[in-house]
Design a protein around this motif. Structure first.
Motif, PDB file in Angstrom:
ATOM      1  N   HIS A  38      16.041   9.776  -3.187  1.00  0.00           N
ATOM      2  CA  HIS A  38      15.010   8.402  -3.018  1.00  0.00           C
ATOM      3  C   HIS A  38      14.533   7.680  -2.514  1.00  0.00           C
ATOM      4  O   HIS A  38      13.177   7.473  -2.303  1.00  0.00           O
ATOM      5  CB  HIS A  38      16.638   7.641  -3.658  1.00  0.00           C
ATOM      6  CG  HIS A  38      15.587   6.138  -4.244  1.00  0.00           C
ATOM      7  ND1 HIS A  38      15.660   5.393  -5.216  1.00  0.00           N
ATOM      8  CD2 HIS A  38      15.870   4.810  -3.137  1.00  0.00           C
ATOM      9  CE1 HIS A  38      14.922   4.630  -4.914  1.00  0.00           C
ATOM     10  NE2 HIS A  38      15.364   4.161  -4.360  1.00  0.00           N
ATOM     11  N   HIS A  39      15.250   8.204  -0.373  1.00  0.00           N
ATOM     12  CA  HIS A  39      14.323   7.875  -0.163  1.00  0.00           C
ATOM     13  C   HIS A  39      12.814   8.120   0.062  1.00  0.00           C
ATOM     14  O   HIS A  39      11.762   7.721   0.757  1.00  0.00           O
ATOM     15  CB  HIS A  39      15.535   7.724   1.000  1.00  0.00           C
ATOM     16  CG  HIS A  39      16.661   7.072   1.489  1.00  0.00           C
ATOM     17  ND1 HIS A  39      17.693   6.405   2.146  1.00  0.00           N
ATOM     18  CD2 HIS A  39      16.231   5.553   0.829  1.00  0.00           C
ATOM     19  CE1 HIS A  39      18.146   6.037   1.942  1.00  0.00           C
ATOM     20  NE2 HIS A  39      17.862   4.890   0.709  1.00  0.00           N
ATOM     21  N   GLU A  40      13.355   9.516  -0.005  1.00  0.00           N
ATOM     22  CA  GLU A  40      11.990  11.108   0.530  1.00  0.00           C
ATOM     23  C   GLU A  40      10.884  10.032  -0.672  1.00  0.00           C
ATOM     24  O   GLU A  40       9.625   9.842  -0.450  1.00  0.00           O
ATOM     25  CB  GLU A  40      12.627  11.799   0.155  1.00  0.00           C
ATOM     26  CG  GLU A  40      11.530  12.865   0.145  1.00  0.00           C
ATOM     27  CD  GLU A  40      11.984  14.288  -0.212  1.00  0.00           C
ATOM     28  OE1 GLU A  40      11.178  15.141  -1.371  1.00  0.00           O
ATOM     29  OE2 GLU A  40      12.587  15.133   0.135  1.00  0.00           O
ATOM     30  N   LEU A  41      11.313   9.867  -1.933  1.00  0.00           N
ATOM     31  CA  LEU A  41      10.156   9.156  -2.533  1.00  0.00           C
ATOM     32  C   LEU A  41      10.166   7.522  -2.367  1.00  0.00           C
ATOM     33  O   LEU A  41       8.621   7.523  -2.727  1.00  0.00           O
ATOM     34  CB  LEU A  41      11.359   9.095  -4.832  1.00  0.00           C
ATOM     35  CG  LEU A  41      10.780  10.915  -4.936  1.00  0.00           C
ATOM     36  CD1 LEU A  41      11.784  10.923  -6.213  1.00  0.00           C
ATOM     37  CD2 LEU A  41      10.373  11.540  -5.410  1.00  0.00           C
ATOM     38  N   ALA A  44       6.949   8.244   0.334  1.00  0.00           N
ATOM     39  CA  ALA A  44       5.771   8.820  -0.571  1.00  0.00           C
ATOM     40  C   ALA A  44       5.176   7.956  -1.418  1.00  0.00           C
ATOM     41  O   ALA A  44       4.315   8.577  -1.047  1.00  0.00           O
ATOM     42  CB  ALA A  44       6.015  10.163  -0.977  1.00  0.00           C
ATOM     43  N   GLN A  45       6.041   6.733  -1.072  1.00  0.00           N
ATOM     44  CA  GLN A  45       4.892   5.689  -2.713  1.00  0.00           C
ATOM     45  C   GLN A  45       5.276   6.260  -3.911  1.00  0.00           C
ATOM     46  O   GLN A  45       4.206   6.189  -4.647  1.00  0.00           O
ATOM     47  CB  GLN A  45       4.341   5.127  -1.776  1.00  0.00           C
ATOM     48  CG  GLN A  45       4.252   3.923  -0.293  1.00  0.00           C
ATOM     49  CD  GLN A  45       3.287   3.487  -0.067  1.00  0.00           C
ATOM     50  OE1 GLN A  45       2.361   3.352  -1.059  1.00  0.00           O
ATOM     51  NE2 GLN A  45       2.785   3.398   1.218  1.00  0.00           N
ATOM     52  N   ILE A  50      10.278   7.636  -9.445  1.00  0.00           N
ATOM     53  CA  ILE A  50      11.602   6.932  -9.308  1.00  0.00           C
ATOM     54  C   ILE A  50      12.013   6.632 -10.574  1.00  0.00           C
ATOM     55  O   ILE A  50      13.256   6.960 -10.858  1.00  0.00           O
ATOM     56  CB  ILE A  50      11.653   5.768  -7.670  1.00  0.00           C
ATOM     57  CG1 ILE A  50      11.390   6.607  -6.597  1.00  0.00           C
ATOM     58  CG2 ILE A  50      13.292   5.083  -8.545  1.00  0.00           C
ATOM     59  CD1 ILE A  50      10.794   5.459  -5.695  1.00  0.00           C
ATOM     60  N   TYR A  51      11.234   5.894 -11.234  1.00  0.00           N
ATOM     61  CA  TYR A  51      11.746   5.146 -12.391  1.00  0.00           C
ATOM     62  C   TYR A  51      11.689   6.023 -13.818  1.00  0.00           C
ATOM     63  O   TYR A  51      13.116   6.154 -14.446  1.00  0.00           O
ATOM     64  CB  TYR A  51      10.113   4.447 -13.064  1.00  0.00           C
ATOM     65  CG  TYR A  51      10.745   3.878 -14.267  1.00  0.00           C
ATOM     66  CD1 TYR A  51      11.277   2.390 -13.804  1.00  0.00           C
ATOM     67  CD2 TYR A  51      10.163   4.357 -15.090  1.00  0.00           C
ATOM     68  CE1 TYR A  51      11.565   1.771 -15.664  1.00  0.00           C
ATOM     69  CE2 TYR A  51      10.516   4.148 -16.708  1.00  0.00           C
ATOM     70  CZ  TYR A  51      11.343   2.272 -17.371  1.00  0.00           C
ATOM     71  OH  TYR A  51      11.157   1.765 -17.827  1.00  0.00           O
ATOM     72  N   TYR A  76       7.440  -2.439  -0.714  1.00  0.00           N
ATOM     73  CA  TYR A  76       7.091  -1.851   0.210  1.00  0.00           C
ATOM     74  C   TYR A  76       6.402  -2.182   1.473  1.00  0.00           C
ATOM     75  O   TYR A  76       6.499  -1.887   1.922  1.00  0.00           O
ATOM     76  CB  TYR A  76       6.565  -0.292  -0.348  1.00  0.00           C
ATOM     77  CG  TYR A  76       6.399   0.906   0.250  1.00  0.00           C
ATOM     78  CD1 TYR A  76       7.417   1.900   0.857  1.00  0.00           C
ATOM     79  CD2 TYR A  76       5.219   0.533   0.731  1.00  0.00           C
ATOM     80  CE1 TYR A  76       6.823   2.679   1.588  1.00  0.00           C
ATOM     81  CE2 TYR A  76       4.808   1.720   1.906  1.00  0.00           C
ATOM     82  CZ  TYR A  76       5.312   2.556   2.208  1.00  0.00           C
ATOM     83  OH  TYR A  76       5.059   4.264   3.291  1.00  0.00           O
ATOM     84  N   ARG A  77       5.684  -2.841   0.732  1.00  0.00           N
ATOM     85  CA  ARG A  77       4.599  -3.364   1.490  1.00  0.00           C
ATOM     86  C   ARG A  77       5.208  -5.017   2.457  1.00  0.00           C
ATOM     87  O   ARG A  77       4.811  -4.918   4.059  1.00  0.00           O
ATOM     88  CB  ARG A  77       3.804  -4.760   0.598  1.00  0.00           C
ATOM     89  CG  ARG A  77       2.881  -5.074   1.146  1.00  0.00           C
ATOM     90  CD  ARG A  77       1.571  -5.626   0.513  1.00  0.00           C
ATOM     91  NE  ARG A  77       1.601  -6.170  -0.940  1.00  0.00           N
ATOM     92  CZ  ARG A  77       1.525  -5.676  -2.555  1.00  0.00           C
ATOM     93  NH1 ARG A  77       0.899  -4.335  -2.338  1.00  0.00           N
ATOM     94  NH2 ARG A  77       1.797  -5.837  -3.406  1.00  0.00           N
TER      95      ARG A  77
END
Length: 93
Positions: A38-41, A44-45, A50-51, A76-77
């Protein structure tokens, strides 16, 4: 006499506890791998991915990948990348 009657029950209880501890360890390992993915995805935005791999409960709460990606992009922003964890991540405690 009473001690003899409790021995089989004690053995059974210890066996059940031992087996459940093994399953908990396997579950923990699987969860840690899922969190790392999950953190990797996230970093990578890849919010739509993820959804799509998320649980049905999330998909019921958020009606579409686009809406989820929009909200995740805002996170993320504001928060930026998730730092890589070394070993077990204990920041949640």
């Amino acid at each position: 006499m009473r001690t003899r009657a409790l021995r089989p029950l004690l053995c059974l209880s210890l066996t059940v506890l031992s087996l459940s501890a093994c399953n908990a360890a396997a579950g923990t390992e699987a969860a840690e791998q899922a969190v790392a993915r999950h953190h990797e995805l996230y970093n990578a935005q890849r919010f739509e991915v993820i959804y799509h791999v998320a649980d049905a409960e999330l998909k019921q709460a958020v009606p579409g990948a686009g809406q989820f990606a929009s909200v995740a992009q805002d996170f993320y922003r504001k928060l930026g990348r998730r730092p890589a964890a070394s070993g077990r991540d204990s920041t949640w405690r």
